[in-house]
Design a protein around this motif. Structure first.
Motif, short mmCIF file in Angstrom:
data_model
loop_
_atom_site.label_atom_id
_atom_site.label_comp_id
_atom_site.label_asym_id
_atom_site.label_seq_id
_atom_site.Cartn_x
_atom_site.Cartn_y
_atom_site.Cartn_z
N PRO A 1 5.75 4.38 -5.10
CA PRO A 1 4.26 4.54 -5.56
C PRO A 1 3.16 3.75 -5.07
O PRO A 1 3.78 3.25 -4.00
CB PRO A 1 4.39 4.07 -6.88
CG PRO A 1 5.42 2.84 -6.93
CD PRO A 1 6.57 3.57 -5.96
N GLY A 2 2.03 4.06 -5.20
CA GLY A 2 1.11 3.12 -4.45
C GLY A 2 0.91 1.89 -5.42
O GLY A 2 0.22 1.66 -6.39
N ALA B 1 -2.20 0.47 -6.35
CA ALA B 1 -3.23 1.41 -6.87
C ALA B 1 -2.70 1.95 -8.22
O ALA B 1 -3.72 2.41 -8.98
CB ALA B 1 -3.31 2.64 -5.93
N ASN B 2 -1.49 1.45 -8.74
CA ASN B 2 -0.96 2.24 -9.92
C ASN B 2 -1.07 1.11 -11.17
O ASN B 2 -0.36 -0.02 -10.80
CB ASN B 2 0.31 2.64 -9.99
CG ASN B 2 0.94 3.69 -11.02
OD1 ASN B 2 0.49 3.25 -12.02
ND2 ASN B 2 1.42 4.69 -10.48
N PRO B 3 -1.54 1.41 -12.19
CA PRO B 3 -1.83 0.15 -13.36
C PRO B 3 -0.36 0.10 -13.70
O PRO B 3 -0.09 -1.32 -14.05
CB PRO B 3 -2.57 1.00 -14.35
CG PRO B 3 -3.12 2.07 -13.80
CD PRO B 3 -2.37 2.39 -12.38
N GLY C 1 0.75 -1.16 0.06
CA GLY C 1 0.03 0.07 0.07
C GLY C 1 0.84 1.38 -0.03
O GLY C 1 2.09 1.21 0.19
N ILE C 2 0.08 2.50 -0.11
CA ILE C 2 0.82 3.47 -0.13
C ILE C 2 1.77 3.91 1.04
O ILE C 2 2.83 4.29 1.09
CB ILE C 2 -0.14 4.99 -0.31
CG1 ILE C 2 -0.77 4.76 -1.81
CG2 ILE C 2 0.51 6.08 -0.51
CD1 ILE C 2 -1.93 5.43 -2.25
N GLU C 3 1.02 3.42 2.13
CA GLU C 3 1.71 3.66 3.56
C GLU C 3 2.27 2.58 4.11
O GLU C 3 2.34 2.21 5.21
CB GLU C 3 0.82 4.26 4.34
CG GLU C 3 0.49 5.99 4.00
CD GLU C 3 -0.25 6.52 4.78
OE1 GLU C 3 -1.17 5.89 5.74
OE2 GLU C 3 -0.85 7.65 4.60
#
Lengths: 429, 303
Positions: B153-154, B157-159, B136-138
């Motif tokens: 990056p996330g 979440a990032n393609p 995850g982002i964090e």
């Protein structure tokens, strides 16, 4: 197990009821009573109170036994489709558009006109039945009126020193400015979610006199140009600094769509542009603060009202049920004052005004706020939503989700995205 | 293999009977549990079937549709990338750790079990959920990168990066290949190394000219299994992407798309055809593998 006393009490009560009703209950049965299966999706809270509702129903009808079956939204439709394939649909089930249309089209759901008396269809206005009426057949009754709204946290506005806009005059640019102002004033919070689902686009299209579907659902009724205009607005919102990062939005979006998991509930944003209004209570409970429902921006400039209310879910009976009368009685009871007393507005605002009246004494402020929002939207005179296409309706969410994320990551321009979405949906018709 | 058929000795016949008896439960399982659905899906693949009404015969239409289905092509590309990146990586990690463990360290059984554990857990829902958090982002990965001043990056979440996290999850389940490698390493006769050492071969040369050739049957076996398994991967992608194959279809593995067509869109006939395409793909890949194996796989028993 129910205590014996209440069984006797219920039996007395039941015998006092109309004889014809009882005759209907026991029709074609060996005297041991009738067993109905009722299947629904929802939260743990809903599972708990729904079982209480069913107990009340059984007390009123001692010869009907209802077996509760319940699961989360994520598993619900797989279980329903596989039980349909096994010709083992539950007698009564919760359904919703657009996923219910394949069931209607394939004759899986009972036309409630055949049990109109037991289902008390006269309680429902034509407009509340419009989405579940196909070729003159009524295949489901609404469980409550819901809809989407812009939910805001007034506390966050106060903290940031930003004035809450006037919902009767604000436009789409005001929305972006408000979001950006909150982000600028409070480094720990963003102004607004980036909308990840199609509801805000629905409002946008309607304000431009368009809709996803033509009135009978046989064709598309929007232009790629209008949809591109919407995605253009989304990009401007994203670039205004008034939102969390796209990655944060995608991550939150992937974690689930319930109000309790929303960034608004987690105090990470001040505005959520697409809260399902029946989830307001859940939102406030999780966030620990009050939230306010606002009409969508742009209504004052638009020729046609974009905001809408609609049944958030429906109750239907299986076409193959052996006990259509009893199933219809249960459908009716789920919308009765006795049931709503326990349920409150968790499945939306009851469609029967008499029921709302009956429970109005013990409604909370949250519930009153939801009812009030519905009334404000209705006062704008929104056109009813058209019925989604039976084939393409089920493809829309997945297609929208994918293309919307492509737009947010700049993999598609709004124009390309709108054209791709239009072509993709058209191909599914 | 015995090719003499009838002229088996009494002992061989008895052995054959035992073999059939031991295989009987498996055959029973296939006939009673697997065969029915298998044939049903073959039939359904030639029909238009939505689970809600009776299947309708449409001939080869589902297969023709596959040629036009761009999302299917996307799913195939994602699955191929996933397979051809993760399987070699996983085999390399498994072999490296097996060599390390084979040096005769203390507590080998313990380490073997510890490294095997992810193979058991990697396909579970819980680990999928954990992976979401870690990437995850964090999450842990970005916290670790943060120590070096890198802002990650996330991942999920990032393609552009979502598939990487899935590939890493697959590589992490190297345990079962490692255990098989370890067994293979044990089988290599010590005298080969001694002879090589006498000829002045360095450790690296010994690895290249003794270990690898002797291990080729094991590498081959692990590779075939790895490719088959990774083409069928479902749970990890389902959980990590929240069931969507997203963001933007970047983790749309083949079986995930098959599932969403079958149960999401109620295109059960099409999904059945997709299942049979998967059978053909896996079969062809395995055949190719076997064909080329003659050129590089070395069996020391001379066959």
């Amino acid at each position: 197990m129910k205590p014996l006393i209440s069984r006797i009490g219920a039996a007395t009560l039941a015998s006092a009821m109309s004889v014809s009703l009882l005759a209907a209950c026991s029709s074609g049965d060996d005297g041991d009573g009738v067993t109905l299966r009722y299947f629904w999706w929802g939260s743990d809270a809903r599972h708990a109170y729904t079982q209480e509702i069913l107990e009340r129903f059984e007390e009123l009808h001692p010869d009907i036994n209802v077996e509760p079956e319940f699961t989360s939204w994520d598993d619900y439709w797989n279980k329903l489709s596989t039980s349909a394939a096994a010709q083992d649909l539950p007698d009564v089930m919760q359904v919703v558009d657009p996923l219910m249309y394949p069931y209607i089209e394939n004759g899986q759901l009972l036309d409630l006109n055949t049990v109109a008396d037991a289902a008390h269809l006269e309680r429902y206005s034509e407009s509340t039945l419009s989405l579940s009426t196909v070729d003159d057949g009524v295949y489901a009754v609404p469980g409550g009126v819901s809809g989407f709204s812009v939910a805001i946290a007034p506390e966050a506005f106060a903290e940031a020193g930003v004035e809450i806009p006037d919902e009767s005059t604000w436009d789409w640019d005001d929305y972006i400015e408000t979001a950006a102002a909150i982000s600028a004033a409070n480094p720990d919070m963003a102004g607004s979610d980036i909308p990840m689902f199609s509801q805000v686009a629905t409002v946008w299209l309607r304000q431009h006199g368009e809709n996803w579907w033509s009135p009978d659902g046989s064709d598309l009724a929007f232009t790629p140009e209008t949809l591109a205009g919407y995605w253009d607005w989304v990009i401007r919102l994203r670039d205004s600094g008034g939102t969390p990062s796209v990655e944060t939005m995608v991550e939150a979006h992937g974690a689930g769509s319930s109000a309790a998991q929303s960034l608004l509930a987690l105090h990470k944003v001040a505005m959520n542009p697409a809260l399902a209004t029946n989830q307001l209570g859940e939102l406030e409970e999780t966030s620990g603060g009050a939230a306010q429902l606002m009409i969508y921006p742009g209504e004052s400039d638009a020729q046609v009202t974009g905001s809408f209310v609609k049944p958030g879910l429906f109750y239907a009976a299986s076409a193959a049920t052996e006990h259509p009368e009893e199933a219809a009685m249960l459908l009716d009871f789920l919308n009765s004052a006795e049931a709503i007393e326990l349920q409150k507005f968790d499945r939306g605002v009851p469609v029967d005004p008499a029921v709302v009246e009956a429970v109005s004494g013990d409604l909370t402020e949250t519930e009153l706020a939801v009812a009030d929002y519905n009334a404000r939207v209705t006062a704008l005179g929104p056109e009813p939503l058209p019925i989604p296409n039976a084939n393409a309706g089920g493809a829309m969410d997945e297609l929208y989700d994918r293309i919307n994320i492509d737009v947010l990551f700049d993999r598609l321009t709004p124009e390309e995205a709108a054209q791709q979405f239009y072509d993709g949906l058209k191909a599914e018709l | 293999m015995t090719k003499t058929g009838r002229r088996m000795s009494a002992a061989a016949r008895q052995e054959e009977r035992a073999a059939w008896m031991l295989m009987a439960p498996w055959f029973l399982g296939v006939v009673a549990v697997t065969l029915g659905p298998l044939l049903a899906s073959l039939y359904l693949s030639f029909t238009d079937y939505n689970l809600l009404s009776a299947p309708e015969w449409v001939g080869l239409e589902n297969y023709a549709e596959m040629l036009r289905d761009t999302r299917l092509h996307k799913a195939l590309a994602v699955t191929a990338t996933y397979t051809f990146v993760s399987v070699p990586l996983m085999l390399a990690v498994a072999l490296a750790l097996a060599m390390l463990l084979n040096r005769g360290i203390k507590g080998l059984a313990f380490y073997r079990s510890v490294y095997y554990l992810p193979s058991l857990l990697g396909g579970s829902v819980a680990v999928g959920v954990l992976w979401r958090q870690v990437f995850g982002i964090e999450g842990l990965v970005n916290q670790f990168l943060g120590l070096f001043g890198i802002e990650g990056p996330g991942w999920i979440a990032n393609p552009d990066t979502a598939l990487i996290s899935l590939i890493l999850l697959h590589v992490w389940t190297f345990g079962s290949s490692m255990v098989i490698f370890l067994a293979g390493l044990r089988q290599i006769p010590e005298h080969l190394y001694e002879a090589a050492a006498l000829d002045g071969a360095s450790k690296r040369e010994q690895f290249r000219h003794v270990t690898v050739p002797m291990l080729t049957p094991i590498i081959f076996f692990n590779m075939v299994l790895g490719i088959i398994n990774s083409f069928q991967t479902f749970t990890q992608a389902f959980v990590v992407s929240g069931g969507t194959g997203g963001p933007s279809d970047s983790t749309l593995l083949y079986s995930l798309y098959l599932y969403s067509e079958a149960f999401g869109r109620l295109h059960m006939g099409y999904a059945s055809a997709m299942a049979w395409l998967l059978v053909v793909i896996v079969g062809v890949l395995t055949a190719i593998n076997f064909y080329f194996s003659k050129r590089w796989v070395f069996y020391s028993d001379g066959n």
